[in-house]
Design a protein around this motif. Structure first.
Motif, mmCIF file in Angstrom:
data_model
loop_
_atom_site.group_PDB
_atom_site.id
_atom_site.type_symbol
_atom_site.label_atom_id
_atom_site.label_comp_id
_atom_site.label_asym_id
_atom_site.label_seq_id
_atom_site.Cartn_x
_atom_site.Cartn_y
_atom_site.Cartn_z
ATOM 1 N N GLY A 179 50.054 51.338 34.824
ATOM 2 C CA GLY A 179 48.868 51.863 34.174
ATOM 3 C C GLY A 179 47.771 50.838 33.961
ATOM 4 O O GLY A 179 46.746 51.127 33.351
ATOM 5 N N TYR A 180 47.962 49.626 34.411
ATOM 6 C CA TYR A 180 46.968 48.560 34.296
ATOM 7 C C TYR A 180 46.451 48.187 35.678
ATOM 8 O O TYR A 180 47.194 48.231 36.659
ATOM 9 C CB TYR A 180 47.580 47.303 33.654
ATOM 10 N N PHE A 181 45.189 47.849 35.748
ATOM 11 C CA PHE A 181 44.625 47.307 36.969
ATOM 12 C C PHE A 181 44.690 45.789 36.889
ATOM 13 O O PHE A 181 44.386 45.193 35.847
ATOM 14 C CB PHE A 181 43.168 47.756 37.154
ATOM 15 N N VAL A 182 45.089 45.169 37.964
ATOM 16 C CA VAL A 182 45.179 43.709 38.021
ATOM 17 C C VAL A 182 44.271 43.220 39.137
ATOM 18 O O VAL A 182 44.450 43.586 40.302
ATOM 19 C CB VAL A 182 46.634 43.241 38.275
ATOM 20 N N GLU A 183 43.275 42.417 38.770
ATOM 21 C CA GLU A 183 42.380 41.818 39.750
ATOM 22 C C GLU A 183 42.832 40.379 39.977
ATOM 23 O O GLU A 183 43.054 39.633 39.037
ATOM 24 C CB GLU A 183 40.936 41.826 39.252
ATOM 25 N N VAL A 184 42.959 40.003 41.231
ATOM 26 C CA VAL A 184 43.395 38.652 41.594
ATOM 27 C C VAL A 184 42.199 37.916 42.186
ATOM 28 O O VAL A 184 41.572 38.393 43.136
ATOM 29 C CB VAL A 184 44.551 38.696 42.620
ATOM 30 N N TYR A 185 41.880 36.785 41.587
ATOM 31 C CA TYR A 185 40.788 35.943 42.057
ATOM 32 C C TYR A 185 41.357 34.625 42.555
ATOM 33 O O TYR A 185 42.270 34.059 41.965
ATOM 34 C CB TYR A 185 39.792 35.651 40.926
ATOM 35 N N ARG A 186 40.804 34.127 43.659
ATOM 36 C CA ARG A 186 41.224 32.833 44.204
ATOM 37 C C ARG A 186 40.059 31.856 44.102
ATOM 38 O O ARG A 186 38.908 32.231 44.320
ATOM 39 C CB ARG A 186 41.650 32.971 45.661
#
Length: 109
Positions: free
Chosen positions: A74-81
């Motif tokens: 139920g959570y959105f996870v944004e991955v930044y590099r």
């Protein structure tokens, strides 16, 4: 006399510390520790400063770029590099290198 001797030692220690902490002592210490630099060393130091100025223009900027977005419980996870970005004097990107650092942003919609 046995009670006065420790007090005299304490007063002498405080006076010595106070003198060494004063601006007058610091000025004298700077004069004593500073040495004149020969002109040959000054010229080579200026040349090395010019080289370091050219190298300092190539210092990378660190930027984070979005890699992926996933949904987890139920959570959105944004991955930044993180990327090392090299730019020229006009601001154009010359090179972009990825690093091993990642940042994760998790939020609920």
């Amino acid at each position: 006399m046995k009670k006065i001797a420790p007090l005299l030692i304490l007063v002498a220690a405080i006076a010595t510390i106070g003198y060494m902490d004063s601006p007058l002592f610091a000025e004298r210490e700077d004069v004593i520790t500073s040495l004149p630099v020969p002109t040959e060393e000054t010229a080579s130091a200026n040349a090395s400063n010019d080289q370091s100025n050219q190298e300092s223009q190539q210092i990378p900027l660190l930027e984070s770029k979005l890699v992926e977005i996933t949904e987890d419980d139920g959570y959105f996870v944004e991955v930044y590099r993180e990327y090392e970005v090299y730019k020229d004097h006009e601001g154009n990107i010359i090179e972009s290198k990825p690093t091993e650092n990642y940042q994760y942003l998790r939020y609920k919609e």
